[in-house]
Design a protein around this motif. Structure first.
Motif, PDB file in Angstrom:
ATOM      1  N   SER A 143       6.060   1.346   3.145  1.00  0.00           N
ATOM      2  CA  SER A 143       5.694   1.931   1.856  1.00  0.00           C
ATOM      3  C   SER A 143       4.576   2.964   1.978  1.00  0.00           C
ATOM      4  O   SER A 143       4.176   3.559   0.972  1.00  0.00           O
ATOM      5  N   VAL A 144       4.040   3.173   3.189  1.00  0.00           N
ATOM      6  CA  VAL A 144       2.916   4.094   3.387  1.00  0.00           C
ATOM      7  C   VAL A 144       3.420   5.441   3.893  1.00  0.00           C
ATOM      8  O   VAL A 144       3.785   5.566   5.066  1.00  0.00           O
ATOM      9  N   ILE A 192      -3.920  -3.286   7.621  1.00  0.00           N
ATOM     10  CA  ILE A 192      -2.455  -3.353   7.585  1.00  0.00           C
ATOM     11  C   ILE A 192      -1.934  -3.751   8.952  1.00  0.00           C
ATOM     12  O   ILE A 192      -1.127  -4.680   9.073  1.00  0.00           O
ATOM     13  N   ILE A 241       5.614  10.438   7.722  1.00  0.00           N
ATOM     14  CA  ILE A 241       4.242  10.204   7.272  1.00  0.00           C
ATOM     15  C   ILE A 241       3.462  11.512   7.316  1.00  0.00           C
ATOM     16  O   ILE A 241       3.448  12.210   8.336  1.00  0.00           O
ATOM     17  N   CYS A 292       4.916  -1.796   7.393  1.00  0.00           N
ATOM     18  CA  CYS A 292       4.627  -1.439   6.004  1.00  0.00           C
ATOM     19  C   CYS A 292       5.224  -0.061   5.699  1.00  0.00           C
ATOM     20  O   CYS A 292       4.501   0.941   5.630  1.00  0.00           O
ATOM     21  N   LEU A 331      -1.413   9.284   5.300  1.00  0.00           N
ATOM     22  CA  LEU A 331      -2.557   8.757   6.030  1.00  0.00           C
ATOM     23  C   LEU A 331      -3.643   9.821   6.149  1.00  0.00           C
ATOM     24  O   LEU A 331      -3.355  11.022   6.183  1.00  0.00           O
ATOM     25  N   PRO A 364       0.825  -1.213   0.000  1.00  0.00           N
ATOM     26  CA  PRO A 364       0.000   0.000   0.000  1.00  0.00           C
ATOM     27  C   PRO A 364       0.858   1.262   0.000  1.00  0.00           C
ATOM     28  O   PRO A 364       1.967   1.272   0.531  1.00  0.00           O
ATOM     29  N   SER A 365       0.352   2.340  -0.594  1.00  0.00           N
ATOM     30  CA  SER A 365       1.074   3.607  -0.636  1.00  0.00           C
ATOM     31  C   SER A 365       0.377   4.688   0.183  1.00  0.00           C
ATOM     32  O   SER A 365       0.884   5.802   0.307  1.00  0.00           O
ATOM     33  N   ALA A 366      -0.794   4.383   0.739  1.00  0.00           N
ATOM     34  CA  ALA A 366      -1.529   5.330   1.570  1.00  0.00           C
ATOM     35  C   ALA A 366      -2.519   4.545   2.423  1.00  0.00           C
ATOM     36  O   ALA A 366      -2.778   3.365   2.158  1.00  0.00           O
ATOM     37  N   GLY A 367      -3.058   5.198   3.438  1.00  0.00           N
ATOM     38  CA  GLY A 367      -3.979   4.482   4.303  1.00  0.00           C
ATOM     39  C   GLY A 367      -4.817   5.415   5.163  1.00  0.00           C
ATOM     40  O   GLY A 367      -4.730   6.647   5.066  1.00  0.00           O
ATOM     41  N   ASP A 371      -5.529   0.119   4.245  1.00  0.00           N
ATOM     42  CA  ASP A 371      -5.135   0.742   2.986  1.00  0.00           C
ATOM     43  C   ASP A 371      -6.336   1.481   2.400  1.00  0.00           C
ATOM     44  O   ASP A 371      -7.393   1.570   3.031  1.00  0.00           O
ATOM     45  N   THR A 372      -6.202   2.020   1.198  1.00  0.00           N
ATOM     46  CA  THR A 372      -7.253   2.868   0.624  1.00  0.00           C
ATOM     47  C   THR A 372      -8.467   2.091   0.126  1.00  0.00           C
ATOM     48  O   THR A 372      -9.441   2.706  -0.331  1.00  0.00           O
TER      49      THR A 372
END
Length: 218
Positions: A131-132, A103, A155, A129, A135, A58-61, A97-98
């Motif tokens: 990669s996030v 996660i 973040i 994770c 948020l 994931p790249s966002a959450g 995640d989106t």
């Protein structure tokens, strides 16, 4: 994967192909300190994201929390009273995640403020994770947490507040994604009422609850 766990998982009704996936997860997790519930959840989440044409990491959450009642087996040291919800028990804080897939999770007493628990939740998210970098959260996460998230974890935390004059239920941009995730958790009978002596055990129950949702198993 332990023989006992494998037997429990095979006793459940599961779509074709998940048996092979669990075998792969068991092979990949042997010799590591990752527990079975985290390994299964990660593998199922990655598979679901790839099936939707997304990258596995994931790249966002979104982060949020929910309080739940605790049984008598939960000691006073790990429970509390959520004054706003009038609930005596524990609170699970989650990062998804989106698309709403879990996660990581952190369980605290229900009296713990969201912004306080978020410090440990973000540390867990960054380790689990990395990669996030972005948020979204509700107004319960305002204050110094925004600067702390940026300086310590890299973040960016965006607060999605309620609309001015909002009455009733309104779907808010980005923030609404986490609501179905909380509902999935509460569909699991072991998650509705916390009976676990240790918070870590209830965290595993939450991961299993999400792992058995139709969104991950189809």
């Amino acid at each position: 994967m332990s023989p006992e766990l494998a037997q429990i998982m095979r006793s459940c009704s599961r779509p074709e192909g998940v048996e092979d996936l669990l075998e792969v997860v068991g092979n990949n997790s042997s010799g590591t300190n990752r527990n079975d519930s985290s390994s299964v959840l990660d593998a199922l989440r990655d598979r679901a994201r790839l099936a939707e044409g997304r990258h596995a990491p994931p790249s966002a959450g979104i982060i949020d929390s929910a309080s739940g009642r605790a049984a008598e087996t939960v000691g006073a040291g790990t429970r509390g009273f959520d004054a706003s919800k009038k609930i005596n028990g524990r609170k699970h804080h989650i990062a998804v995640d989106t698309v709403g897939l879990l996660i990581c999770v952190l369980v605290t007493g229900a009296d713990t403020q969201d912004r306080t628990a978020a410090r440990d939740l973000l540390a867990r998210l960054k380790h689990h994770c990395p990669s996030v970098p972005h948020l979204w959260a509700d107004s319960g996460y305002t204050g110094t947490l925004i600067d702390r998230a940026r300086s310590l974890f890299g973040i960016t935390l965006d607060i999605v507040a309620k609309l001015a004059g909002q009455v009733g239920v309104v779907v808010l941009h980005r923030r609404w994604v986490v609501e179905p995730s909380l509902a999935w958790i509460n569909q699991h009978c072991r998650s509705v009422r916390d009976c676990e002596r240790l918070p870590e055990h209830h965290e595993a129950i939450v991961r299993w609850a999400i792992s058995t949702t139709s969104k991950l198993l189809t």
